[in-house]
Write an enzyme that holds these catalytic residues in place. Structure first.
Site, PDB file in Angstrom:
ATOM      1  N   HIS A 109       0.865  -1.189   0.000  1.00 35.11           N
ATOM      2  CA  HIS A 109       0.000   0.000   0.000  1.00 35.11           C
ATOM      3  C   HIS A 109       0.894   1.229   0.000  1.00 35.11           C
ATOM      4  CE1 HIS A 109      -2.644   3.133   1.463  1.00 35.11           C
ATOM      5  NE2 HIS A 109      -3.652   2.387   1.068  1.00 35.11           N
ATOM      6  N   TYR A 137      -8.502   9.755   4.092  1.00 31.74           N
ATOM      7  CA  TYR A 137      -8.755  10.595   5.262  1.00 31.74           C
ATOM      8  C   TYR A 137      -9.694  11.709   4.829  1.00 31.74           C
ATOM      9  CZ  TYR A 137      -4.425   8.443   7.057  1.00 31.74           C
ATOM     10  OH  TYR A 137      -3.459   7.569   7.475  1.00 31.74           O
ATOM     11  N   PRO A 165      -3.842   6.208  17.370  1.00 34.11           N
ATOM     12  CA  PRO A 165      -3.802   5.468  16.100  1.00 34.11           C
ATOM     13  C   PRO A 165      -3.813   6.370  14.861  1.00 34.11           C
ATOM     14  CG  PRO A 165      -5.964   5.241  17.133  1.00 34.11           C
ATOM     15  CD  PRO A 165      -5.125   6.046  18.071  1.00 34.11           C
ATOM     16  N   LYS A 181       1.087   3.797  14.103  1.00 35.11           N
ATOM     17  CA  LYS A 181       2.469   3.507  14.506  1.00 35.11           C
ATOM     18  C   LYS A 181       2.604   2.450  15.603  1.00 35.11           C
ATOM     19  CE  LYS A 181       4.558   6.728  12.045  1.00 35.11           C
ATOM     20  NZ  LYS A 181       5.156   6.302  10.800  1.00 35.11           N
ATOM     21  N   TYR A 201       5.461   9.011   7.583  1.00 32.95           N
ATOM     22  CA  TYR A 201       4.253   8.182   7.536  1.00 32.95           C
ATOM     23  C   TYR A 201       4.610   6.699   7.508  1.00 32.95           C
ATOM     24  CZ  TYR A 201      -0.520   6.998   5.969  1.00 32.95           C
ATOM     25  OH  TYR A 201      -1.792   6.505   5.863  1.00 32.95           O
TER      26      TYR A 201
HETATM   27  P1  FAD Z   1      -0.960  -5.557  22.991  1.00 38.19           P
HETATM   28  O1  FAD Z   1      -1.235  -5.911  21.582  1.00 38.19           O
HETATM   29  O2  FAD Z   1      -1.975  -4.763  23.732  1.00 38.19           O
HETATM   30  O3  FAD Z   1      -0.657  -6.907  23.771  1.00 38.19           O
HETATM   31  C1  FAD Z   1      -0.536  -6.954  25.175  1.00 38.19           C
HETATM   32  C2  FAD Z   1      -0.925  -8.314  25.641  1.00 38.19           C
HETATM   33  O4  FAD Z   1      -0.723  -8.407  27.053  1.00 38.19           O
HETATM   34  C3  FAD Z   1      -2.398  -8.625  25.408  1.00 38.19           C
HETATM   35  O5  FAD Z   1      -2.521  -9.847  24.715  1.00 38.19           O
HETATM   36  C4  FAD Z   1      -3.000  -8.687  26.812  1.00 38.19           C
HETATM   37  O6  FAD Z   1      -4.072  -9.593  26.906  1.00 38.19           O
HETATM   38  C5  FAD Z   1      -1.798  -9.110  27.635  1.00 38.19           C
HETATM   39  N1  FAD Z   1      -1.885  -8.742  29.056  1.00 38.19           N
HETATM   40  C6  FAD Z   1      -2.321  -7.572  29.585  1.00 38.19           C
HETATM   41  N2  FAD Z   1      -2.253  -7.605  30.907  1.00 38.19           N
HETATM   42  C7  FAD Z   1      -1.765  -8.832  31.250  1.00 38.19           C
HETATM   43  C8  FAD Z   1      -1.470  -9.457  32.491  1.00 38.19           C
HETATM   44  N3  FAD Z   1      -1.682  -8.850  33.652  1.00 38.19           N
HETATM   45  N4  FAD Z   1      -0.978 -10.717  32.475  1.00 38.19           N
HETATM   46  C9  FAD Z   1      -0.745 -11.366  31.289  1.00 38.19           C
HETATM   47  N5  FAD Z   1      -1.014 -10.797  30.081  1.00 38.19           N
HETATM   48  C10 FAD Z   1      -1.511  -9.549  30.073  1.00 38.19           C
HETATM   49  N6  FAD Z   1      -0.910   0.223  15.257  1.00 38.19           N
HETATM   50  C11 FAD Z   1      -0.290   0.258  14.029  1.00 38.19           C
HETATM   51  O7  FAD Z   1       0.941   0.154  13.989  1.00 38.19           O
HETATM   52  N7  FAD Z   1      -1.004   0.395  12.871  1.00 38.19           N
HETATM   53  C12 FAD Z   1      -2.365   0.524  12.885  1.00 38.19           C
HETATM   54  O8  FAD Z   1      -2.976   0.620  11.797  1.00 38.19           O
HETATM   55  C13 FAD Z   1      -3.050   0.511  14.158  1.00 38.19           C
HETATM   56  N8  FAD Z   1      -4.401   0.603  14.234  1.00 38.19           N
HETATM   57  C14 FAD Z   1      -5.011   0.483  15.458  1.00 38.19           C
HETATM   58  C15 FAD Z   1      -6.389   0.537  15.525  1.00 38.19           C
HETATM   59  C16 FAD Z   1      -7.048   0.420  16.766  1.00 38.19           C
HETATM   60  C17 FAD Z   1      -8.543   0.488  16.818  1.00 38.19           C
HETATM   61  C18 FAD Z   1      -6.282   0.224  17.949  1.00 38.19           C
HETATM   62  C19 FAD Z   1      -6.961   0.074  19.297  1.00 38.19           C
HETATM   63  C20 FAD Z   1      -4.914   0.161  17.899  1.00 38.19           C
HETATM   64  C21 FAD Z   1      -4.262   0.298  16.655  1.00 38.19           C
HETATM   65  N9  FAD Z   1      -2.877   0.239  16.557  1.00 38.19           N
HETATM   66  C22 FAD Z   1      -2.260   0.337  15.345  1.00 38.19           C
HETATM   67  C23 FAD Z   1      -2.064   0.059  17.773  1.00 38.19           C
HETATM   68  C24 FAD Z   1      -1.620  -1.388  17.971  1.00 38.19           C
HETATM   69  O9  FAD Z   1      -2.718  -2.260  17.883  1.00 38.19           O
HETATM   70  C25 FAD Z   1      -0.919  -1.537  19.342  1.00 38.19           C
HETATM   71  O10 FAD Z   1       0.053  -0.530  19.435  1.00 38.19           O
HETATM   72  C26 FAD Z   1      -0.281  -2.919  19.482  1.00 38.19           C
HETATM   73  O11 FAD Z   1      -1.263  -3.901  19.721  1.00 38.19           O
HETATM   74  C27 FAD Z   1       0.728  -2.936  20.644  1.00 38.19           C
HETATM   75  O12 FAD Z   1       1.243  -4.231  20.795  1.00 38.19           O
HETATM   76  P2  FAD Z   1       1.715  -4.747  22.229  1.00 38.19           P
HETATM   77  O13 FAD Z   1       2.208  -6.125  22.045  1.00 38.19           O
HETATM   78  O14 FAD Z   1       2.576  -3.747  22.862  1.00 38.19           O
HETATM   79  O15 FAD Z   1       0.389  -4.741  23.139  1.00 38.19           O
END
Ligand code: FAD
Length: 400
Positions: A80, A210, A302, A306, A397
């Protein structure tokens, strides 16, 4: 490398959370021959179905593919390279893939990436415990940090390790384990909320679109051949259930200016949630033997897609640092972990913040609202007309 048998119930690196950060870290540690264990609060089906991100930056793809974690995204991800902006003045397309560093995104739904990473971690013989919430993290000043986790019956048990990686998102327990005096939290609530929608129709438009509108922002983002993400700016505190399918489509038509630019493909709204645009950065991302990665270390709105990319970047950096410490006895990369990650996190935060100003402005008739709307329009106009702005946009971006 530390000997697993020297720990009672644990592993050399204890990873909390099986999101993109925890799973990339776990896979890289296994590939380096480092014994680790992932504990995840939710069950496997939930983790593998949680639809969030979809846009992976070129560096993220390189990190995943380069470490043998890109089979799914190479097979099913779609390139994309263009985004479209709509406003009262018309529409323009920016082919960012041909500007700046000349890089594109790969569209690959986060839940599919997570499912791939889970499968690969298990295939490599990893210990991944679903349905196992961590309730406490301690011993961070010692050389044997520990976690308390709950087993399937809710019985607490203790895991010990040499390091703890907090990859448990922004509501997890790990960031709360930092003593208050040991960390600065930089926070901002942007005062903007989005109704985040997943609809069961193919993308209606060929590119991310957008739409800037005085009724509020609207966005269209591809996910898969049969599912599309839409966003509608809404009042903070909105109950997503109050938006019926027909209300969603009517408002999308207005803000996306369907009458002028062509209809959207209507279909069932599969998921609706309200996302408050908030940012925070914890500095440092380390305390004692606890290291945070991904959303646990900092939340990013979001608006510029990123978050998942930063999570992969931090996980890769942390995996390299653990490897240096455990294989070469070199603790320097671990000591520099925050200093390595934070400049990139701040750069992404700055761009996300800039995007919020590009896409939103308050609707009121007061002087300040009118001023902010004029700024928004001017920012959009310079993006439309200035090649320098367009190159900078492209770099930010798609870069990380
Ligand atoms: P998470 O994916 O939140 O994973 C954390 C994990 O820890 C979860 O599985 C949770 O269940 C677990 N956990 C929490 N507490 C505990 C505990 N006490 N004990 C054990 N396990 C626990 N980012 C992009 O780069 N591009 C996008 O287009 C984009 N779009 C998005 C759209 C939406 C609607 C949202 C909400 C977010 C978006 N993001 C996007 C952001 C992205 O989804 C997050 O930044 C990403 O999931 C972060 O990954 P992570 O592994 O740090 O955390």
């Amino acid at each position: 490398m530390a000997n697993k048998r020297s720990f009672t119930g644990g592993a050399t690196v204890l990873i909390v959370g099986a999101g993109p950060a925890g799973l990339v870290l776990g896979n890289l540690l296994l590939a380096a021959g480092i014994d680790c264990l992932i504990v995840e609060r939710a069950d496997r089906a939930h983790v593998e179905r949680r639809a969030r991100a979809g846009f992976l930056a070129a560096d993220t793809v390189r990190a995943l593919v380069g470490n043998g974690l890109g089979t799914g995204l190479s097979a099913r991800g779609r390139p994309h390279d263009t985004c479209v902006f709509r406003s009262e003045r018309g529409e323009f397309a920016l082919r960012y893939g041909g500007l700046g560093r000349g890089e594109a995104h790969t569209v690959y739904p986060q839940q599919e990436l997570v499912a791939d990473l889970v499968a690969e971690f298990l295939r490599r013989g990893g210990d991944l415990r679903f349905g196992t919430p961590v309730t406490e993290v301690g011993g961070l000043d010692d050389d044997r940090p520990w976690l308390v986790a709950l087993d399937a019956d809710g019985t607490p048990y203790r895991l010990e390790g040499r390091y703890v990686a907090g990859c448990d998102g922004r509501h997890g327990v790990c960031r709360k384990a930092f003593p208050a005096a040991a960390v600065h939290a930089h926070r901002r609530r942007h005062g903007v909320s989005w109704l985040a929608l997943l609809v069961g129709t193919p993308p209606a438009l060929p590119a991310v679109t957008y739409a800037v509108h005085d009724r509020g922002f609207a966005g269209h983002m591809a996910r898969t051949a049969s599912v599309t993400r839409y966003y509608l700016q809404c009042e903070p505190g909105t109950d997503p259930g109050t938006w019926s399918d027909s209300a969603v489509w009517e408002e999308l038509d207005v803000r996306m200016r369907a009458e002028r630019f062509g209809p959207l493909r209507r279909g069932p709204v599969l998921e609706r949630a309200v996302v408050d645009l908030e940012s925070d950065v914890l500095d440092p991302m380390q305390y004692g033997r606890l290291f945070l990665a991904g959303d646990a270390a900092g939340l990013i709105s979001p608006s510029a897609a990123k978050g998942a990319n930063l999570a992969v970047m931090a996980a890769e950096t942390l995996a390299r640092a653990f490897t240096a410490a455990l294989h070469q006895g070199d603790e320097e990369p671990l000591a520099r972990y925050s200093a390595t990650c934070l400049p990139r996190i701040w750069r992404a935060q700055e761009f996300s913040h800039w995007m919020i100003g590009l896409l939103h402005a308050p609707p009121g008739g007061d002087d300040e609202s009118r001023f902010l709307r004029a700024l928004r329009d001017s920012r959009l106009e310079s993006l439309r007309t200035s090649p320098v702005q367009q190159h900078a946009f492209a770099d930010n971006y798609v870069g990380i």
